[in-house]
Write an enzyme that holds these catalytic residues in place. Structure first.
Site, PDB file in Angstrom:
ATOM      1  N   VAL A 128      29.775  64.680  57.542  1.00  0.00           N
ATOM      2  CA  VAL A 128      30.880  64.058  56.782  1.00  0.00           C
ATOM      3  C   VAL A 128      29.592  62.423  56.462  1.00  0.00           C
ATOM      4  O   VAL A 128      30.096  61.983  55.978  1.00  0.00           O
ATOM      5  CB  VAL A 128      32.014  63.688  57.595  1.00  0.00           C
ATOM      6  CG1 VAL A 128      33.013  62.893  56.755  1.00  0.00           C
ATOM      7  CG2 VAL A 128      32.929  64.968  57.282  1.00  0.00           C
ATOM      8  N   GLU A 129      28.793  62.276  57.936  1.00  0.00           N
ATOM      9  CA  GLU A 129      28.546  61.194  57.657  1.00  0.00           C
ATOM     10  C   GLU A 129      27.851  61.161  57.216  1.00  0.00           C
ATOM     11  O   GLU A 129      27.605  59.916  56.189  1.00  0.00           O
ATOM     12  CB  GLU A 129      28.129  60.868  59.712  1.00  0.00           C
ATOM     13  CG  GLU A 129      30.149  60.082  60.356  1.00  0.00           C
ATOM     14  CD  GLU A 129      30.918  58.576  60.026  1.00  0.00           C
ATOM     15  OE1 GLU A 129      29.683  58.252  59.485  1.00  0.00           O
ATOM     16  OE2 GLU A 129      31.724  58.735  60.099  1.00  0.00           O
ATOM     17  N   SER A 130      27.146  62.044  57.492  1.00  0.00           N
ATOM     18  CA  SER A 130      25.335  61.501  56.715  1.00  0.00           C
ATOM     19  C   SER A 130      24.633  63.025  56.031  1.00  0.00           C
ATOM     20  O   SER A 130      23.598  63.070  55.953  1.00  0.00           O
ATOM     21  CB  SER A 130      24.242  61.315  57.970  1.00  0.00           C
ATOM     22  OG  SER A 130      24.655  62.669  58.997  1.00  0.00           O
TER      23      SER A 130
END
Length: 446
Positions: A128-130
């Site tokens: 989700v982050e990267s």
């Protein structure tokens, strides 16, 4: 200090329970922090070479199957999760991108999550982050797989220098992030709220909870009034779990990916040009840099860490070659005081190096130098290959995400970041007839 050679087996297949899974199973690995107003304190990051060796049991033998077998979280708000799922499905390269980056990054994260007996859903946070991009950075200056901001990293002991950034080291960053999430869970006693705090910040979340409590409103994640990105954060994690658990239902097919990440930490014996190590190991410099993104420059840092990650096969080919290098084959430094009449060209010729490399190591953007100032002059280390590495951009040409500002439009954002309007719409599943909202986060890469 030389570093021991270490390799890990990135898997731990825990016994699967036969009965039904509770929604967000309780975690009892640490004591709850009684002082909920205190900022969570994270343990000092474990040195990257002192890792738990985790062995795999025979089944399952595929990373995606392993994750699917452990996914258990369910959403009390199916509509929010369905919307998050559709955003992922709108990315035509979702499976190829994740599959390419899963080795070794997701392999390692899954191993660490399971070694700590944490919910497998936490392994999906860096997706989700990267999107598992080790070079990812945002407009808020967050970097790495786990998108750690400079302030947060500094507060919890992640070091940064011109040469090296702990936030980009997938081992150190994963250790930090999982420690941080465990501490946030101890503070909020709830995984969705812990994840909300990871995204929005613990103090901000405490203020939102206090405000809702004062108004007599619910304070659980699913009913709490949250910033849009934070509101969508947990649904995205659950949606990813659903896609991995039931890929055929959504027209996806994840290729077989080994659970084991067969990497070795090889001692460099001191500062050395990355191009020289790659050549001795018989691998491309770009591949060496992908596994060692924390090394920001053309050579390892002069003050360490003195090791590099590489595949076991490359490490075997490298053998003891590093130990046999002569001093002039390693990076050496001269401190040169600029004399009247000197130019970068004359100095480069004097030390048999290149102007661009002198600029690189001294942070010079032009050719202006002043008599009496000191330059650092790198010697040895095969500067011709080093010059090629130095000329490569260490980070993407654009941030991975962008927060919409007042007055922005899709067209202006696409123009600013040199994107096609179609790519921006497709990556974010946008309705072109709807207005952008200030604070809305857009993905700028697939």
């Amino acid at each position: 200090m030389s570093h021991p050679r270490v390799s890990w087996l990135a898997a731990l297949c825990l016994a699967l329970s036969v009965g039904g899974c509770a929604q967000f199973p309780p975690y009892n690995g640490i004591e709850t922090n009684a002082d909920t107003d205190a900022l969570p304190v994270v343990r000092q990051a474990t040195p990257p070479l002192e890792m738990i060796i985790v062995t795999a049991t025979p089944l399952p033998n595929d990373l995606w199957t392993l994750i699917a077998s452990e996914v258990s979280w369910e959403s009390p708000d199916p509509d929010r999760t369905a919307s998050a799922r559709e955003i992922f499905l709108a990315q035509s390269q979702l499976v190829p991108v994740l599959s390419d980056r899963a080795e070794p990054f997701l392999q390692y994260v899954v191993a660490q999550v399971q070694a700590r007996k944490l919910p497998i859903e936490l392994a999906l946070v860096p997706v989700v982050e990267s999107m598992l991009d080790p070079w990812a950075h945002s407009s808020a200056r967050a970097s790495g797989l786990w998108q750690v901001t400079p302030d947060t990293g500094e507060h919890y002991g992640l070091q940064r220098s011109w040469w090296y950034d702990d936030r980009l080291d997938f081992v150190k960053a994963t250790d930090f992030a999982l420690n941080y999430l465990v501490e946030l869970h101890a503070t909020f006693n709830d995984w969705p709220l812990a994840l909300a705090a990871y995204n929005a910040g613990p103090n901000r979340l405490k203020r939102l909870i206090a405000k809702s409590k004062k108004a007599g409103q619910p304070t659980d994640y699913w009913q709490l009034t949250l910033p849009r990105e934070t509101r969508d954060y947990v649904p995205k994690i659950i949606a990813l779990g659903q896609l991995i658990q039931h890929p055929a239902e959504f027209g996806l097919a994840f290729p077989n990916t080994p659970i084991i990440a067969n990497l070795t930490a090889v001692s460099t014996g001191g500062q050395i040009a990355l191009s020289r190590v790659a050549r001795l190991a018989g691998i491309e410099t770009n591949e060496l840099r992908r596994l060692n993104t924390a090394h920001l420059r053309w050579a390892t840092a002069p003050d360490g860490p003195d090791f590099l990650w590489m595949t076991a096969a490359a490490a075997a080919k490298l053998g003891g070659k590093l130990a046999t290098l002569t001093a002039d084959q390693r990076v050496q430094w001269q401190h040169y005081e600029i004399q009247s009449g000197d130019s970068l060209i004359s100095i480069a010729r004097q030390f048999d190096t290149q102007v661009q490399l002198i600029r690189e190591v001294n942070g010079l953007s032009g050719s202006l130098i002043r008599a009496g100032k000191t330059l650092m002059i790198p010697q040895g280390g095969d500067w011709r290959d080093s010059l090629h590495v130095a000329s490569q951009n260490n980070t993407p040409s654009r941030p991975s995400r962008y927060r919409v500002q007042t007055g922005d439009s899709l067209w202006s954002i696409a123009q600013h970041f040199d994107l096609t309007l179609g790519s921006l719409v497709r990556w974010n599943s946008l309705n072109t007839s709807a207005y952008l909202q200030p604070g809305q986060t857009l993905r700028l890469q697939p």
